[in-house]
Structures are given as structure tokens and as C-alpha cells.
Motif scaffolding. Structure first.
Motif, short mmCIF file in Angstrom:
data_model
loop_
_atom_site.label_atom_id
_atom_site.label_comp_id
_atom_site.label_asym_id
_atom_site.label_seq_id
_atom_site.Cartn_x
_atom_site.Cartn_y
_atom_site.Cartn_z
N ARG A 73 -2.29 52.52 -0.51
CA ARG A 73 -1.49 52.26 0.69
C ARG A 73 -0.04 51.92 0.36
O ARG A 73 0.66 51.32 1.16
N ASP A 74 0.40 52.30 -0.83
CA ASP A 74 1.77 52.07 -1.29
C ASP A 74 2.13 50.59 -1.30
O ASP A 74 3.27 50.21 -1.01
N ALA A 75 1.15 49.76 -1.61
CA ALA A 75 1.38 48.33 -1.81
C ALA A 75 0.94 47.98 -3.23
O ALA A 75 0.32 48.78 -3.93
N ILE A 76 1.29 46.79 -3.65
CA ILE A 76 0.93 46.33 -5.00
C ILE A 76 -0.07 45.20 -4.87
O ILE A 76 0.14 44.24 -4.11
N GLU A 77 -1.17 45.33 -5.59
CA GLU A 77 -2.19 44.29 -5.64
C GLU A 77 -2.08 43.56 -6.97
O GLU A 77 -2.29 44.16 -8.03
N LEU A 78 -1.74 42.30 -6.91
CA LEU A 78 -1.62 41.48 -8.11
C LEU A 78 -2.82 40.55 -8.16
O LEU A 78 -3.01 39.71 -7.27
N THR A 79 -3.64 40.72 -9.18
CA THR A 79 -4.88 39.97 -9.31
C THR A 79 -4.86 39.17 -10.61
O THR A 79 -4.50 39.70 -11.66
N PHE A 80 -5.29 37.91 -10.51
CA PHE A 80 -5.39 37.08 -11.71
C PHE A 80 -6.76 36.41 -11.72
O PHE A 80 -7.24 35.93 -10.69
N SER A 81 -7.38 36.42 -12.92
CA SER A 81 -8.73 35.85 -13.08
C SER A 81 -8.66 34.62 -13.96
O SER A 81 -7.90 34.58 -14.93
N ASP A 82 -9.49 33.62 -13.60
CA ASP A 82 -9.53 32.40 -14.39
C ASP A 82 -10.82 31.64 -14.07
O ASP A 82 -11.44 31.87 -13.03
N LYS A 83 -11.17 30.74 -14.96
CA LYS A 83 -12.36 29.91 -14.75
C LYS A 83 -12.15 28.91 -13.63
O LYS A 83 -13.10 28.47 -12.99
N ASP A 84 -10.89 28.54 -13.41
CA ASP A 84 -10.54 27.61 -12.32
C ASP A 84 -9.99 28.43 -11.15
O ASP A 84 -8.94 29.07 -11.27
N MET A 91 -22.68 30.92 -19.78
CA MET A 91 -21.40 31.58 -19.50
C MET A 91 -20.73 30.94 -18.29
O MET A 91 -21.37 30.73 -17.26
N PRO A 92 -19.42 30.62 -18.38
CA PRO A 92 -18.73 29.99 -17.24
C PRO A 92 -18.44 31.00 -16.14
O PRO A 92 -18.29 32.21 -16.40
N ASN A 93 -18.33 30.52 -14.93
CA ASN A 93 -17.96 31.37 -13.80
C ASN A 93 -16.48 31.73 -13.90
O ASN A 93 -15.63 30.90 -14.26
N VAL A 94 -16.15 32.95 -13.58
CA VAL A 94 -14.77 33.42 -13.56
C VAL A 94 -14.43 33.85 -12.14
O VAL A 94 -15.18 34.60 -11.51
N TYR A 95 -13.30 33.34 -11.64
CA TYR A 95 -12.86 33.64 -10.27
C TYR A 95 -11.56 34.45 -10.35
O TYR A 95 -10.79 34.33 -11.30
N ARG A 96 -11.34 35.23 -9.34
CA ARG A 96 -10.08 35.98 -9.30
C ARG A 96 -9.48 35.91 -7.90
O ARG A 96 -10.20 35.91 -6.89
N SER A 97 -8.14 35.83 -7.87
CA SER A 97 -7.41 35.77 -6.61
C SER A 97 -6.42 36.93 -6.59
O SER A 97 -5.83 37.28 -7.61
N THR A 98 -6.23 37.50 -5.41
CA THR A 98 -5.39 38.68 -5.27
C THR A 98 -4.30 38.44 -4.23
O THR A 98 -4.58 37.95 -3.13
N ALA A 99 -3.08 38.78 -4.61
CA ALA A 99 -1.94 38.77 -3.68
C ALA A 99 -1.49 40.21 -3.48
O ALA A 99 -1.43 40.99 -4.44
N ILE A 100 -1.18 40.56 -2.25
CA ILE A 100 -0.75 41.92 -1.92
C ILE A 100 0.67 41.86 -1.34
O ILE A 100 0.94 41.08 -0.43
#
Length: 355
Positions: free
Chosen positions: A133-144, A40-49
Motif C-alpha cells: 500500500r506504499d507505506a512503510i512497516e517498521l517492526t521491532f521484536s524484543d522479549k519486553d 525459551m522466553p516469549n518474544v513480542y513485536r510491535s509495528t509502526a506504519i
């Protein structure tokens, strides 16, 4: 005879009798799960707030007039940002920009099956939530991990751009109205100015107040000199010609009382109108320049709290949990299987021998 009963009390001896089968199943499950987990490949996720703002607080027209930027997290602003981020046009824009058809190995763009597959995977990898905290967390996951961070940051930029576009068209229409008003006032001002200049030449009036004082002074002095000349026998004819020139339009003087009286009201009206048009024209030009400057400004409608960065560790899979879970599940299924098998054996009816 009563039918033999089966209970969990005897589960230990049953497992002991089938220990090699259970152990073999668990070992086999461990080997298979380790192989699967390693494949199974590794999956990474990055989050912008980020925190979206009220578009009115970032309106350039308001800021030019002295307004201040305000940080707000209203429910409607949060819902609007989330709706924009989860919309299909935004997804298609990002898919096209990063060529996700090739990245996801779904096929060529334009094919319905490939497009739906890419859109479905993109949507499953995206998460936009409103945190406590009344903010938006945008998270995207990908193998890269680098692509995951780039897509997350791009989505924030697209949300900001679309949020600004909501009011941009109206601002363009307002700018067009400002331009039309300025052009209308400019045309009327130029026409009124030419009419004022023409009236000045026609009536010989170049300054109402100063010219009126000058004429009154000259009339009084000339008339007084004429009375003295009549009494002393001076140049009466010459003074009469001077008085006629000051009072009559046919007297030869460009500046005379008759033309002054005829043109005073018209000149007063023209002067007032030109002054009014001039002040309105200056205001219209200032408003138009302000609107033109503001529409060219790109003030962000979002407060970026945290930019998305490439992850330093994988998000999934948790290989140890996969192996441990598969072993426990296999053990549980094995126990259930042998328990059911033993239950069946104990409850199977015994054949009755003939006498």
C-alpha cells in the motif's frame, strides 16, 4: 543366489519390529522439546506504519507562501526513509538511548565484541519493509513488549528528524543570505536617507512638486505686481527685492528658484533611490522574518498511520509447533536409521561354508 532387495513396502513390518525404539525416541524428543520450549522466553513485536513525504511539500517556506501539504508515497521517499532507518548511526543512537548493552547482556559499551554483538542482535530484531500500500512497516521484536513498542516509536521519530535534517543546513545558509541582504539594504537605505535629508537642507527643497507650484505662483504674482508698480509708480524697489529673493540664491530667501533648479535633479534621484531601497528593504525584512520563522518550525516529514503499541500476545516461540516438529523429526530420523540398519543387515554378504 541373488542379493536380497529392500523396498519401502516392507517399512511397516520394520517399524513394527522396532516400535519400542521408535516410540522411546519420539517420547524422549517430546519431553526434551517441551522442556526447551518452556525455557525459551516469549518474544513480542510491535509495528509502526507511516508514509514518508516529499521534503519539498513540507518546506515551511513553501507553506508560508500558500502551499499545501501533500500526501505522496514516491519510490525515492520510501527508499530514503528505509535507508535512514537501517543506517548504523540511527542504530547506535537507539542502542545508546535504551542501554541495549545491558538489556541484551552483551557487555560494556566500547568493547568491539560487545558492540558488534548488540548491533547484530538489534539489526536482527528490526524489520523495515515497503508494503503493497506504499507505506512503510517498521517492526521491532524484543522479549519486553513495552521496550519493543518504545524502540519502534523512537525509530520513527529518529527517521523523521534525520529526514528533516537533510534540508535544514541548506535552509540555514539561505537564512544567512537573507540576513546579509537585509543588513546590506538597511545600511544603504540609512545612508541614502541621510543624503536626501542633507540635500533638502542644502537646496531648500522639501517637496519637489508642491514647492515648484508655489514658486511658480509666487514668481508670476510678484512679476505682475512689479510691472504694475512700474506703470503706476508704486514700490518698485521692494518688488525687485522680492523677485530677487525668489530667483537668486543670494537674495536671502531659503526657498528660491536658483537652488531649486540646482537641486531638483539631485533630489529627484535621491528620492527615487530612497523609495526603491525602502521597498526592497521591506521585502528583504519580510523574507528574512519568514525564513527565520520557517527554520524554527518543526513540520513532520512523515504521516504516521499507526503508532507502535505493546503487543497483546507473543510473536514467538510457538511451543506446540516446536514440540510437534521435534517429534515428527525424531520419528523420521528414527525410521531412516532403522531402515538403513535393516538394509545393511539384508545386504550383508553371507559367509560360505567349506565342503
Amino acid at each position: 543366489m541373488s542379493t536380497p532387495s529392500f523396498s519401502l513396502v516392507g517399512l511397516g513390518p520394520i517399524i513394527n519390529r522396532w516400535k519400542y525404539f521408535v516410540a522411546g525416541a519420539v517420547v524422549l524428543a517430546a519431553i526434551v522439546s517441551v522442556i526447551v520450549a518452556l525455557l525459551m522466553p516469549n518474544v513480542y513485536r510491535s509495528t509502526a506504519i507511516f508514509i514518508p513525504t516529499n521534503p519539498q511539500t513540507t518546506d515551511p517556506d513553501r507553506l508560508v507562501d500558500g502551499g499545501k501539504l501533500e500526501l505522496s508515497g514516491r519510490a525515492e521517499d520510501l527508499d530514503r526513509a528505509i535507508t535512514i532507518g537501517e543506517s548504523q548511526p540511527v542504530a547506535e543512537l537507539v542502542i545508546k538511548k535504551f542501554n541495549l548493552h545491558k538489556h541484551y547482556k552483551a557487555g560494556a559499551p566500547g568493547d568491539d565484541v560487545a558492540d558488534n554483538s548488540v548491533l547484530s542482535e538489534f539489526t536482527s530484531n528490526l524489520s523495515i519493509v515497503h508494503n503493497e500500500r506504499d507505506a512503510i512497516e517498521l517492526t521491532f521484536s524484543d522479549k519486553d513488549k513495552n521496550i519493543a513498542a518504545q524502540i519502534a516509536n523512537t525509530l520513527v521519530q529518529v527517521i523523521d528528524s534525520v529526514n528533516q535534517q537533510l534540508t535544514l543546513e541548506n535552509r540555514r545558509q539561505v537564512l544567512n543570505l537573507y540576513r546579509q541582504r537585509y543588513e546590506y539594504l538597511s545600511t544603504n537605505y540609512e545612508r541614502s536617507r541621510r543624503e536626501l535629508v542633507g540635500a533638502r537642507h542644502r537646496y531648500g527643497i522639501f517637496g519637489l512638486e508642491m514647492q515648484g507650484r508655489y514658486m511658480v505662483k509666487q514668481l508670476i504674482e510678484t512679476e505682475a505686481a512689479l510691472r504694475k508698480a512700474e506703470a503706476s509708480g508704486g514700490d518698485v524697489a521692494g518688488l525687485k527685492r522680492m523677485l530677487r529673493g525668489l530667483t537668486r540664491a543670494d537674495g536671502g530667501n531659503l526657498i528660491n528658484l536658483e537652488r531649486y533648479v540646482q537641486g531638483a535633479d539631485s533630489l529627484s534621484m535621491f528620492t527615487t533611490r530612497v523609495a526603491d531601497l525602502q521597498s526592497r528593504l521591506i521585502g528583504a525584512r519580510s523574507a528574512y522574518e519568514t525564513a527565520e520563522l520557517s527554520i524554527k518550525g518543526r513540520i513532520s516529514s512523515l504521516y504516521l498511520v499507526q503508532k507502535a503499541y505493546p503487543a497483546t500476545r507473543k510473536f514467538k516461540p510457538v511451543r506446540s509447533l516446536i514440540v510437534l516438529g521435534s517429534m515428527l523429526l525424531t520419528f523420521a530420523l528414527s525410521v531412516v536409521f532403522i531402515a538403513l540398519l535393516e538394509l545393511y543387515r539384508h545386504n550383508r554378504p553371507t559367509a560360505v561354508r567349506p565342503a
